[in-house]
Design an enzyme around this catalytic site. Structure first.
Site, PDB file in Angstrom:
ATOM      1  N   GLU A  26     -14.912  31.108 -27.119  1.00 31.17           N
ATOM      2  CA  GLU A  26     -15.877  30.887 -28.201  1.00 31.17           C
ATOM      3  C   GLU A  26     -17.083  31.829 -28.189  1.00 31.17           C
ATOM      4  OE1 GLU A  26     -16.738  26.684 -27.731  1.00 31.17           O
ATOM      5  OE2 GLU A  26     -14.795  26.131 -28.562  1.00 31.17           O
ATOM      6  N   GLU A  74      -5.153  24.383 -28.548  1.00 29.20           N
ATOM      7  CA  GLU A  74      -5.804  23.063 -28.532  1.00 29.20           C
ATOM      8  C   GLU A  74      -5.462  22.310 -29.815  1.00 29.20           C
ATOM      9  OE1 GLU A  74     -10.027  23.402 -27.709  1.00 29.20           O
ATOM     10  OE2 GLU A  74      -9.707  25.029 -26.275  1.00 29.20           O
TER      11      GLU A  74
HETATM   12  C1  GLA Z   1     -13.378  23.349 -27.300  1.00 25.30           C
HETATM   13  C2  GLA Z   1     -13.063  23.740 -25.899  1.00 25.30           C
HETATM   14  C3  GLA Z   1     -12.276  22.686 -25.231  1.00 25.30           C
HETATM   15  C4  GLA Z   1     -12.853  21.327 -25.485  1.00 25.30           C
HETATM   16  C5  GLA Z   1     -12.920  21.069 -26.929  1.00 25.30           C
HETATM   17  C6  GLA Z   1     -13.376  19.646 -27.110  1.00 25.30           C
HETATM   18  O1  GLA Z   1     -12.333  23.482 -28.160  1.00 25.30           O
HETATM   19  O2  GLA Z   1     -12.384  24.955 -25.783  1.00 25.30           O
HETATM   20  O3  GLA Z   1     -12.284  22.908 -23.881  1.00 25.30           O
HETATM   21  O4  GLA Z   1     -14.144  21.237 -24.950  1.00 25.30           O
HETATM   22  O5  GLA Z   1     -13.801  22.034 -27.458  1.00 25.30           O
HETATM   23  O6  GLA Z   1     -12.653  18.757 -26.287  1.00 25.30           O
END
Ligand code: GLA
Length: 410
Positions: free
Chosen positions: A214, A319
């Site tokens: 990020e 994710e």
């Molecule tokens: C982001 C992070 C993850 C997690 C999510 C929320 O996507 O990369 O590790 O913290 O937020 O669970």
């Protein structure tokens, strides 16, 4: 002719997944409520229309109990994963779903920077000291015992990272250290992570590692954080340089981000900066978090996937949440909305499999951000494959491309 081919294909698939015997769960999609969790306002989606262009039926009815996620994804040369916590391992019903269905794990929290430093030892030695905590060890042991692979998540991030690692004397109240000191700390940190995984006998579990998480904003600017403030914008290059230096060849190095479909141009430019002086990429792939909404546009999502895949770098979905509705407007967890979720998931996975199979996308893993809606960080959007009673949803069958169980009405 097409139909005969489709039937033949289905028979081959059935034969190849016949070993995948599970408990006798029936599809049950009667979730009525889910707990509320605050969502992250930085992760707003586009307001684009839902996909309407879903593929036509290609198979005869099948017995869904003969299928599990990991075997279906393996047919396309891919692993399928979930994030994991110690709590999930401790619940036998969840653990059973994991070992039956998944081939990859990502620690939900246990390997984030907040959890892997020993501050006292850092003060004693004057260098950042990495020490995996008991939850990380428990998860890695679980992966080993159950033949699961792992994605490492995550080394350099603006969030869930202790402030003291940036300070003189490792004191929260101290001043920021200078650039050279911070680069030395970063190098030592990354080196220790890979050295310790090796020394503890876990290194072979890992096939991918998120080196940076990020770092970019939707408007194409770099997110300002302690790393960039102290080191400068080239902290990103150094993170990959050190990871490339210390990670074994067998671990692919990833940049991971959210709202990825809004960052296509930025990511394309960024990866070109991640090269050594011979022009070799220091990065192996891009991780798209895929915290998606059923009202997102898959057309624009695949535009991103295709643009990044064209660089030759790998892509992973890291994710995945298929959230009901749109940003700040979760839809009710009911059968109709679950069907929409199933159709969305079917189209998403179908598009990925198609690209992987025809060689235009190099993707070796797809990770859901959890197993059951009740433990999801986005629980109010019911985004996962299993409901709060751990019953499989349309989404689960959709991910396995079992169209008859994926929420289509025809
Ligand atoms: C982001 C992070 C993850 C997690 C999510 C929320 O996507 O990369 O590790 O913290 O937020 O669970």
């Amino acid at each position: 002719m097409k139909r005969i081919l489709a039937i033949l294909l289905t028979v081959v698939m059935i034969l190849s997944v016949a070993g995948c015997k599970k408990g006798n769960e029936e599809p049950n999609n009667n979730v009525t409520s889910a707990p509320t969790t605050a969502a992250d306002p930085t992760k707003a989606p586009t307001d684009a229309p839902a996909p309407t262009d879903v593929p036509e039926p290609t198979s005869e009815p099948v017995n869904p109990d003969d299928y599990c996620l990991k075997d279906v994804f393996a047919e396309h040369g891919m692993k399928v994963g979930t994030c994991i916590s110690g709590q999930m391992i401790d619940r036998p019903a969840i653990s059973k779903i994991i070992t039956e269905n998944f081939s990859s794990l990502t620690c939900e929290n246990a390997m984030k920077p907040d959890y892997i430093f020993n501050r006292n030892k850092s003060k004693e030695t004057g260098d950042l000291v990495v020490e995996f905590n008991s939850e990380a060890l428990k998860i890695m042991d679980y992966a080993k015992e159950n033949g699961l692979k792992m994605r490492g998540h995550t080394l350099v991030w603006y969030s869930q990272t202790p402030n003291w690692i940036f300070k003189e004397g490792f004191e929260n109240s101290g001043d920021f250290v200078d650039r050279d000191t911070m680069l030395a700390r970063m190098e030592s940190y990354i080196k220790q992570v890979f050295e310790q995984l090796e020394a503890l006998g876990y290194i072979d579990l890992f096939y991918a590692y998120d080196v940076v998480n990020e770092a970019w904003m939707e408007n194409g600017t770099m997110r300002q954080n302690n790393w960039s403030t102290i080191i400068g914008d080239d902290y990103l290059w150094y993170a990959f340089y050190y990871a490339d230096k210390y990670a074994p060849e067998s671990i692919d190095l990833y940049y991971n981000d959210y709202n990825e479909q809004m960052k296509t141009q930025c990511l394309l430019k960024f990866v070109e900066t991640l090269k050594d002086d011979t022009g070799r990429y220091l990065i192996d792939g891009l991780g798209f978090q895929a915290h998606l909404y059923t009202e997102d546009s898959l057309v624009s999502y695949f535009r991103l996937v295709d643009a990044i895949a064209a660089t030759g770098l790998k892509v992973q979905l890291t994710e995945v949440d298929i959230q009901l509705g749109k940003w700040q407007h979760p839809l009710e967890a009911n059968d109709e909305n679950f069907k929409t979720q199933g159709k969305f998931t079917y189209a998403l996975v179908n598009g990925l499999f198609e690209r992987v199979d025809n060689g235009t996308l190099n993707m070796d893993a797809f990770t859901f951000w959890g197993v059951t809606d009740s433990l999801s960080w986005r629980a109010e959007y019911s985004p996962l494959c299993f409901d709060k009673d751990l019953q499989p949803k349309y989404e689960y069958y959709a991910a396995m491309q079992l169209r008859d169980y994926a929420g289509f009405d025809d």
